[in-house]
Design a protein around this motif. Structure first.
Motif, PDB file in Angstrom:
ATOM      1  N   VAL A  12       0.843  -1.199   0.000  1.00 45.96           N
ATOM      2  CA  VAL A  12       0.000   0.000   0.000  1.00 45.96           C
ATOM      3  C   VAL A  12       0.876   1.245   0.000  1.00 45.96           C
ATOM      4  O   VAL A  12       0.624   2.212  -0.719  1.00 45.96           O
ATOM      5  N   PHE A  13       1.927   1.219   0.820  1.00 45.05           N
ATOM      6  CA  PHE A  13       2.836   2.356   0.860  1.00 45.05           C
ATOM      7  C   PHE A  13       3.603   2.498  -0.454  1.00 45.05           C
ATOM      8  O   PHE A  13       3.883   3.612  -0.896  1.00 45.05           O
ATOM      9  N   ALA A  16       1.217   4.071  -2.928  1.00 44.98           N
ATOM     10  CA  ALA A  16       1.081   5.498  -2.608  1.00 44.98           C
ATOM     11  C   ALA A  16       2.324   6.266  -3.042  1.00 44.98           C
ATOM     12  O   ALA A  16       2.216   7.377  -3.588  1.00 44.98           O
ATOM     13  N   LEU A  17       3.497   5.694  -2.834  1.00 49.50           N
ATOM     14  CA  LEU A  17       4.742   6.347  -3.257  1.00 49.50           C
ATOM     15  C   LEU A  17       4.796   6.498  -4.773  1.00 49.50           C
ATOM     16  O   LEU A  17       5.198   7.556  -5.280  1.00 49.50           O
ATOM     17  N   TRP A  19       2.273   6.810  -6.836  1.00 44.49           N
ATOM     18  CA  TRP A  19       1.349   7.848  -7.276  1.00 44.49           C
ATOM     19  C   TRP A  19       1.784   9.239  -6.842  1.00 44.49           C
ATOM     20  O   TRP A  19       1.539  10.218  -7.556  1.00 44.49           O
ATOM     21  N   VAL A  20       2.445   9.350  -5.713  1.00 48.32           N
ATOM     22  CA  VAL A  20       2.962  10.664  -5.303  1.00 48.32           C
ATOM     23  C   VAL A  20       4.062  11.108  -6.255  1.00 48.32           C
ATOM     24  O   VAL A  20       4.109  12.270  -6.688  1.00 48.32           O
ATOM     25  N   THR A  51       0.896   0.090 -10.702  1.00 50.16           N
ATOM     26  CA  THR A  51      -0.163  -0.162  -9.722  1.00 50.16           C
ATOM     27  C   THR A  51      -0.912  -1.442 -10.038  1.00 50.16           C
ATOM     28  O   THR A  51      -1.166  -2.261  -9.148  1.00 50.16           O
TER      29      THR A  51
END
Length: 115
Positions: A12-13, A16-17, A19-20, A51
């Motif tokens: 999950v992290f 998120a990384l 997409w950031v 993803t």
């Protein structure tokens, strides 16, 4: 799920990384001029592919393993809180004993210079 934070794994992290980073690169590329603006599309497509690969090809199964993890128990729990409360009381006592010395320090008037 040995490496989980707040009930979620590292995947999950990682998503998120991804997409950031894609968002930051997209913002940077959108501020560019000329054909560099079109670089936003491959960045977001690459983020989408990464993803989807992370979601559809996980490294570990969703169900946890059948064995029970070792539970760590703090046997010095009460002693630790007693020590914390004693240290807090000593700190507050010393603080309130030093405050009068700080606030009641005499301030002497300086003589005026006359010409």
């Amino acid at each position: 799920m040995a490496s989980s934070v707040l009930g979620v794994g590292t995947g999950v992290f990682l998503v998120a990384l991804v997409w950031v980073v894609a968002l930051l690169l997209g913002i940077i590329l959108l501020r560019a001029s000329g054909p560099a603006k079109l670089g936003v599309v491959p960045v977001f497509l690459l983020a989408l592919i990464i993803t989807l690969a992370l979601v559809f090809f996980p490294r570990s199964p969703e169900t946890p393993s059948p064995f029970k993890e070792m539970e760590i128990v703090d046997r010095f729990f009460i002693g630790r809180y007693v020590l914390l409360s004693v240290v807090s009381v000593v700190f507050l006592t010393v603080l309130f004993m030093l405050l009068p010395h700080h606030f009641l320090e005499p301030v002497y008037a300086k003589p005026l210079k006359r010409h």
